[in-house]
Design an enzyme around this catalytic site. Structure first.
Site, PDB file in Angstrom:
ATOM      1  N   TYR A  50      65.085  45.171  42.529  1.00  0.00           N
ATOM      2  CA  TYR A  50      66.087  44.535  43.392  1.00  0.00           C
ATOM      3  C   TYR A  50      66.503  45.378  44.594  1.00  0.00           C
ATOM      4  CZ  TYR A  50      66.220  41.272  39.523  1.00  0.00           C
ATOM      5  OH  TYR A  50      65.853  40.372  38.552  1.00  0.00           O
ATOM      6  N   HIS A  98      65.774  46.611  32.080  1.00  0.00           N
ATOM      7  CA  HIS A  98      64.399  46.985  31.778  1.00  0.00           C
ATOM      8  C   HIS A  98      63.604  45.822  31.171  1.00  0.00           C
ATOM      9  CE1 HIS A  98      66.172  50.934  32.275  1.00  0.00           C
ATOM     10  NE2 HIS A  98      64.982  51.517  32.176  1.00  0.00           N
ATOM     11  N   GLN A 158      58.912  50.931  38.642  1.00  0.00           N
ATOM     12  CA  GLN A 158      58.834  51.504  37.303  1.00  0.00           C
ATOM     13  C   GLN A 158      59.222  50.507  36.207  1.00  0.00           C
ATOM     14  OE1 GLN A 158      61.420  54.981  35.931  1.00  0.00           O
ATOM     15  NE2 GLN A 158      59.489  55.995  36.446  1.00  0.00           N
ATOM     16  N   PHE A 159      60.275  49.743  36.437  1.00  0.00           N
ATOM     17  CA  PHE A 159      60.675  48.671  35.532  1.00  0.00           C
ATOM     18  C   PHE A 159      61.120  47.477  36.369  1.00  0.00           C
ATOM     19  CE2 PHE A 159      60.994  52.037  32.395  1.00  0.00           C
ATOM     20  CZ  PHE A 159      60.618  51.417  31.221  1.00  0.00           C
ATOM     21  N   GLU A 218      63.320  52.540  45.598  1.00  0.00           N
ATOM     22  CA  GLU A 218      62.394  51.406  45.646  1.00  0.00           C
ATOM     23  C   GLU A 218      62.287  50.796  47.041  1.00  0.00           C
ATOM     24  OE1 GLU A 218      63.271  52.294  41.554  1.00  0.00           O
ATOM     25  OE2 GLU A 218      64.614  51.899  43.256  1.00  0.00           O
TER      26      GLU A 218
END
Length: 324
Positions: free
Chosen positions: A89, A130, A83-84, A61
């Protein structure tokens, strides 16, 4: 475009239109290409636009957002998918230390047209990390725009507006509403940062955004049976906030209740309650109340319904507000 679409399909169509309208727009994210994303929001886009514009990225990420910043500096309009929610973070430093500050650091000469799509919040029975609601982190960060649609029409047009913006936008998608259907009009009817009154009322104002707007509409319908007329305001934008619409509504009803899925402690409701108290003090019949999640890590899926605000908790707050 006009017609009944699910929120997921409305977002897919928004991305398609953005790719068609601007060759500098491109998409990046984990599994967004061949798979079409875990929620199928990008389904079919790599097939139609190629893998140089709909890019399957590594599972990194920080790298996704860092690459998007570099692309924006070179004149592109990257749209990245996290994605979630809980996976954002690792990219947090890139977002708050670089993306949010580049425009100010360059004295306005550098634009950062980066849109970060994040499926957020709970209600889908997912595993740990999630089902997070982290909007307050981003709304607190100067330099970021933070928005969240609650219906198919807004999902489509707000995403297109976000992509066209020269500012970095955190675009929060309420994942448990992806399959809710609604009419999508053929044009945007509000600015990206405007609130919407979705149900008029006179006795109290319910303020919500994203997944909680539907809960508040259900609460207002239930309250109507008892002769209570609740106004429901969809905030839509968390930063900036359309305080003019909120203030006008609360002054008229005399009561305000902020509802969000994130924990109440230092959540969006704290800022909204404080500002509205300052601006509407002499019109208030009761304190601005807050309904939200508990100040605890998001629980296992089998007990998440006890964590999430529901119709009964909203109506309990209405009872307390009207009791003053």
């Amino acid at each position: 475009m006009a017609g009944q679409l699910s929120i997921a399909k409305a977002l897919n169509e928004a991305l398609r239109k953005s790719l068609e309208n601007d060759p500098k727009t491109l998409l990046m994210g984990e599994d967004i290409g061949k798979l079409g994303g875990v929620f199928r929001i990008t389904d079919g886009l790599q097939k139609d636009f190629g893998d140089s514009r709909v890019i399957d990225s590594p599972l990194a990420e920080s790298g996704i957002v860092g690459t998007a910043i570099g692309l924006a500096l070179r004149g592109y309009r990257p749209v990245v998918e996290i994605q979630f929610d809980g996976f954002v973070y690792p990219a947090f430093d890139q977002i708050v230390s670089q993306l949010a500050k580049m425009h100010a650091r360059a004295l306005g000469h550098v634009k950062m047209p980066v849109t970060i799509r994040i499926p957020y919040a709970g209600g889908i029975g997912a595993v740990e990390h999630h089902s997070e609601s982290h909007e307050a982190y981003f709304a607190h960060t100067a330099g970021l725009r933070v928005v969240s649609p609650s219906n198919a029409h807004d999902a489509h047009w707000m995403l297109r507006q976000a992509i066209e913006s020269d500012d970095p936008v955190i675009f929060l998608e309420p994942k448990r509403r992806y399959w809710d259907k609604g009419e999508v009009g053929d044009a945007a009817d509000l600015g990206l940062y405007d609130a919407r009154i979705v149900r008029p009322g006179t006795d109290a104002t319910l303020i919500a955004y994203g997944p909680m707007v539907k809960v508040c509409q259900e609460a207002a319908a239930a309250a109507e049976e008892d002769g209570r007329h609740l106004e429901v305001v969809d905030l839509r934008s968390l930063s900036p906030v359309d305080f003019a619409t909120l203030e006008e509504s609360v002054k008229r009803t005399g009561r305000g209740i902020v509802v969000h899925e994130a924990p109440v402690f230092l959540g969006m409701g704290a800022e909204l309650a404080a500002r509205l108290t300052e601006r509407c003090f002499y019109h208030l019949e009761a304190p601005i109340l807050r309904v939200g999640g508990y100040h605890a890590p998001y629980p296992p899926s089998r007990v998440e319904e006890a964590f999430l605000p529901d119709l009964d908790r909203v109506l309990d707050a209405v009872d307390r507000a009207l009791a003053y």
